[in-house]
Design a protein around this motif. Structure first.
Motif: not given
Length: 430
Positions: A245-251
């Motif tokens: 979820v955090l990786e996708k938020q970074k994207e």
């Protein structure tokens, strides 16, 4: 008929069925699914920016005072009125973006938003699974404790009946009968307390399942089997939903930065227009040329180019803010990975200790059963007194309750380890 109705109203559920009901009924799961559906509409909205935009507009104007203008011809001046009392136009306009970085980046960001909400829904489901599994085994252990007390009550009641018979025949003391009755009352009180605990834990399970509290449920009768093999496989922290979820938020934040940078690029658009223009001395919408109103059509095709030159540094400041947001979420990712790794290490330690304690409590139950049977046999032959018999029964009850609590500790540790390894979905499988 009443018996048939009760049998029909009572529902037997397994852990997998309880989880499936929770995922289908709980508001959190439904809201997460709605967010995924909302993301689909965001994609449609972003896609619309790349499609032609068509709109129709018009206006109607009445000029009670016509502006006059002075014209000069051959040295003579003429005063003429410029315009007509009534003017009206209606036109259709088409705009098509040819090059606009914001539009294309927005479309990519919308697709990532959908993936973000899907991951977020998965994270929500994992929390629901954890709550349901924990509540399910709470009920399981409380019911085990209740069965233990019922067995203890039954055994003590048999002893009481034997002593009562002996007292009636003058072969035993009244105090022994009184002590046994006190023991039965204490067990009955504990039974009532555990019965209440069973009801409370069932209500908690029903809440997590998203079903009415009035629904009667029973757990499928299955024994809890330890799974030492869970410790052998390693966890992949990067596979945890929290990290995804955090990786996708970074994207998404990176797309936001690119969208901000797109303000530095020129935009190119094509515009076409076609309409009618009417003017005259009378209301134009209901009159034609025969009544002094002249109508004519018009059309235009244009290319719009917008090149940003200087915005006072506002765009640069927004880009820097977007960069800081990315750095901030990177810190969250690193901190979350460390926290999840700690959870995994602690989960392994907890389940190892829980397994040791579970085996110890199991051996203790077997020993307490052996002592109780020997003491009961000795009591019947006069080789043990009542105190020893009641103590052995209490010890057996306590050993069984300790074993049930050790089972709960183990299952809670097992759930946390499965969660730490990112494998909660395995609990939904038979």
């Amino acid at each position: 008929m009443f018996g048939m109705f009760s049998a029909y109203a009572q529902e037997s559920v397994s852990l997998q069925e309880a989880i499936q009901k929770a995922l289908a009924n709980k508001a959190e799961a439904k809201k997460a699914a709605l967010q995924v559906q909302k993301a689909e509409y965001k994609i449609d909205e972003a896609r619309a920016g790349a499609l032609p935009q068509v709109h129709v507009g018009g206006n109607l104007t009445y000029n009670p005072v016509i502006q006059e203008s002075v014209l000069e011809f051959g040295g003579e001046r003429m005063v003429v009125k410029m315009g007509q009392p009534w003017t009206s136009n209606i036109a259709a306009t088409v705009n098509q973006a040819i090059f606009d970085q914001k539009v294309f980046i927005g479309l990519k960001a919308a697709k990532s938003t959908r993936e973000f909400y899907i991951l977020n829904a998965q994270l929500t489901n994992e929390q629901i699974i954890t709550n349901v599994a924990t509540a399910y085994y709470n009920v399981f252990v409380q019911e085990e404790n209740l069965r233990t007390l019922e067995a203890s009550y039954s055994n003590t009641e048999k002893v009481r009946n034997i002593i009562k018979s002996l007292v009636d025949n003058g072969l035993a003391k009244q105090i022994d009968l009184d002590r046994t009755n006190v023991q039965l009352t204490n067990i009955s009180s504990n039974k009532q307390r555990i019965t209440n605990a069973v009801e409370l834990t069932k209500n908690a399970l029903k809440f997590y399942m998203g079903i009415p509290v009035e629904t009667e449920i029973t757990l499928e009768e299955k024994s809890i089997e330890p799974k030492p093999e869970l410790i052998e496989s390693l966890a992949n922290i990067n596979n945890r939903s929290e990290v995804k979820v955090l990786e996708k938020q970074k994207e998404l934040l990176q797309f936001n930065k690119k969208a901000t940078e797109a303000a530095l690029y020129p935009t190119v658009g094509l515009q076409g227009q076609y309409g009618f223009y009417g003017m005259g001395t009378k209301f134009p919408l209901t009159n034609g040329s025969s009544n002094g109103v002249n109508w004519s059509d018009f059309a235009s095709i244009g290319l719009n180019v917008n090149i940003p030159i200087f915005t006072g540094g506002a765009t640069k400041a927004r880009i820097q803010q977007a960069e800081i947001d990315i750095l901030d979420v990177e810190q969250d990712i690193e901190n979350t990975k460390q926290s999840l790794n700690l959870d995994y290490k602690n989960s392994v330690t907890n389940i190892e200790n829980a397994l040791i304690n579970l085996n110890s409590m199991k051996d203790n139950v077997e020993l307490a059963e052996k002592v109780q049977k020997n003491t009961q046999s000795n009591y019947q032959y006069g080789l043990a007194n009542l105190t020893e018999l009641l103590d052995s029964e209490n010890a057996l009850t306590q050993a069984r309750q300790n074993y049930a609590n050790a089972l709960l500790d183990y299952k809670q540790a097992e759930i946390q380890l499965i969660k730490a390894k990112g494998e909660l979905n395995t609990l939904t499988q038979p």
